[in-house]
Scaffold this motif. Structure first.
Motif, PDB file in Angstrom:
ATOM      1  N   ALA A 286       0.811  -1.329   0.055  1.00  0.00           N
ATOM      2  CA  ALA A 286      -0.027   0.115   0.046  1.00  0.00           C
ATOM      3  C   ALA A 286       0.792   1.241   0.214  1.00  0.00           C
ATOM      4  CB  ALA A 286      -1.035   0.046   1.191  1.00  0.00           C
ATOM      5  N   ASN A 287       0.321   2.208  -0.658  1.00  0.00           N
ATOM      6  CA  ASN A 287       1.221   3.499  -0.808  1.00  0.00           C
ATOM      7  C   ASN A 287       0.466   4.651  -0.551  1.00  0.00           C
ATOM      8  OD1 ASN A 287       3.239   5.105  -1.945  1.00  0.00           O
ATOM      9  ND2 ASN A 287       3.498   3.682  -3.593  1.00  0.00           N
ATOM     10  N   PRO A 288       0.883   5.643   0.098  1.00  0.00           N
ATOM     11  CA  PRO A 288       2.137   5.999   0.561  1.00  0.00           C
ATOM     12  C   PRO A 288       2.632   5.226   1.981  1.00  0.00           C
ATOM     13  CG  PRO A 288       0.930   7.751   1.285  1.00  0.00           C
ATOM     14  CD  PRO A 288       0.037   6.897   0.291  1.00  0.00           C
ATOM     15  N   GLU A 289       1.523   4.494   2.732  1.00  0.00           N
ATOM     16  CA  GLU A 289       2.045   3.822   3.819  1.00  0.00           C
ATOM     17  C   GLU A 289       1.418   2.428   3.835  1.00  0.00           C
ATOM     18  OE1 GLU A 289       0.780   4.208   8.807  1.00  0.00           O
ATOM     19  OE2 GLU A 289       0.119   5.833   7.427  1.00  0.00           O
ATOM     20  N   PRO A 290       2.449   1.580   4.030  1.00  0.00           N
ATOM     21  CA  PRO A 290       2.045   0.111   4.114  1.00  0.00           C
ATOM     22  C   PRO A 290       1.003  -0.569   4.847  1.00  0.00           C
ATOM     23  CG  PRO A 290       4.116   0.277   5.209  1.00  0.00           C
ATOM     24  CD  PRO A 290       3.764   1.585   4.573  1.00  0.00           C
ATOM     25  N   GLU A 291       0.540  -1.707   4.641  1.00  0.00           N
ATOM     26  CA  GLU A 291      -0.212  -2.300   5.554  1.00  0.00           C
ATOM     27  C   GLU A 291       0.219  -2.487   6.864  1.00  0.00           C
ATOM     28  OE1 GLU A 291      -1.967  -3.158   1.289  1.00  0.00           O
ATOM     29  OE2 GLU A 291       0.315  -3.027   2.251  1.00  0.00           O
ATOM     30  N   ILE A 292       1.407  -2.814   6.916  1.00  0.00           N
ATOM     31  CA  ILE A 292       2.312  -2.969   8.259  1.00  0.00           C
ATOM     32  C   ILE A 292       3.733  -2.450   8.183  1.00  0.00           C
ATOM     33  CG2 ILE A 292       3.325  -5.199   7.811  1.00  0.00           C
ATOM     34  CD1 ILE A 292       2.766  -5.873  10.716  1.00  0.00           C
TER      35      ILE A 292
END
Length: 309
Positions: A286-292
């Motif tokens: 996930a962009n710009p922040e990942p799932e973890i």
């Protein structure tokens, strides 16, 4: 840290000139004769040549090295449906990547419509201007129909980057990651968080490479994609519907060898990882922040192989 990055990004986009693109002439424009060759009357000679033989456009214009990066802003990064104008920085960013790494020129085009027919008409009418079409950040399932119809109507390449670009990179990463984990694609269990264009294209390519469809569980905003589900279903997603009692990501994750995330920030909780298989491959894209965050995953599963987008 995030605030600092945001501020730096805003400065980067504002100064010294707004945005990231400009048009630069490739021919001399220093005297009256140059102007007469670039425009009237000299330009008529180039027009007449192309009129006689359309293939000459490759040699007399920039068309063969000019790509249109086109969106309607309905599925932008991890930002969602932010519309065509707000998506323009992303399209300009893709344009400069084309130029920097492949020396391909780009016009970014942001279309103010969510209607498939109008989008297809608008893009197909611009065919004479470009050597190729790069579709970007268009939500599923409309993106599948748009790409298919444009490929049928146009005589230049049409490529939906979110599908095929992502799928190529993900497939290569998974193939290499499984080598490190000493696992085979045909044996692994994969849980996919997300059922948009990128996720489904990745799954389709992986299945064509040997991943067993029955070993794939897809989870979207409505939960697990299971047989009989009616909410937020479409023909493309239904291909991966499983006969399962699992209804959430937490239900689906036990025993999984691969977590493929193409969804939203922080949906994969550290406690879920405890129940994954040995040497799990966690692709939080996930962009710009990942799932973890990778550091959180490593705290729980130091044996994990981790990639982010």
């Amino acid at each position: 840290m995030a605030d600092e990055l945001d501020e730096a990004a805003l400065r980067y986009h504002r100064y010294p000139n707004p945005g990231k693109l400009e048009i630069v002439a490739t021919k001399n424009m220093v005297n009256q004769r140059d102007l007469a060759l670039a425009y009237s009357p000299g330009v008529a000679a180039a027009c007449r040549e192309i009129d006689k033989n359309p293939a000459e456009a490759r040699h007399l214009t920039a068309r063969s090295n000019l790509v249109a990066v086109i969106t309607n802003g309905t599925a932008v990064l991890g930002l969602g449906s932010i519309g065509p104008l707000a998506s323009k920085p992303v399209m300009e960013g893709k344009a400069v990547l084309f130029k920097k790494f492949a020396n391909v020129d780009v016009f970014d085009l942001e279309l103010d419509t969510t209607d498939v027919d109008r989008f297809v008409d608008a893009v197909s009418l611009m065919g004479p201007s470009f050597g190729g079409i790069n579709l970007e950040d268009i939500k599923a399932p409309e993106c599948f129909e748009i790409e298919t119809r444009l490929r049928e109507k146009m005589n230049i390449p049409v490529f939906h980057d979110d599908q095929h670009g992502t799928a190529i990179c993900v497939a290569a990463a998974i193939r290499n990651g499984l080598k490190i984990a000493n696992k085979k694609l045909e044996d692994v269990k994969l849980v996919c968080s997300g059922a948009g264009a990128a996720a489904l294209a990745c799954l389709n390519l992986l299945v064509s490479m040997g991943l067993k469809k029955e070993n794939v569980t897809v989870v979207d905003i409505e939960g697990v994609v299971y047989k009989g589900r009616e909410a937020l279903m479409d023909p493309y997603k239904s291909v991966y519907a499983q006969d399962t009692a699992a209804r959430t990501l937490e239900d689906a994750i036990p025993g999984a060898d691969i977590f493929l995330g193409l969804s939203a920030p922080r949906v994969l909780k550290p406690e879920f990882l405890v129940h994954m298989a040995e040497s799990p491959f966690i692709m939080a894209l996930a962009n710009p922040e990942p799932e973890i965050k990778p550091e959180l995953a490593m705290e729980v599963r130091p044996d994990a192989i981790i990639a982010t987008g």
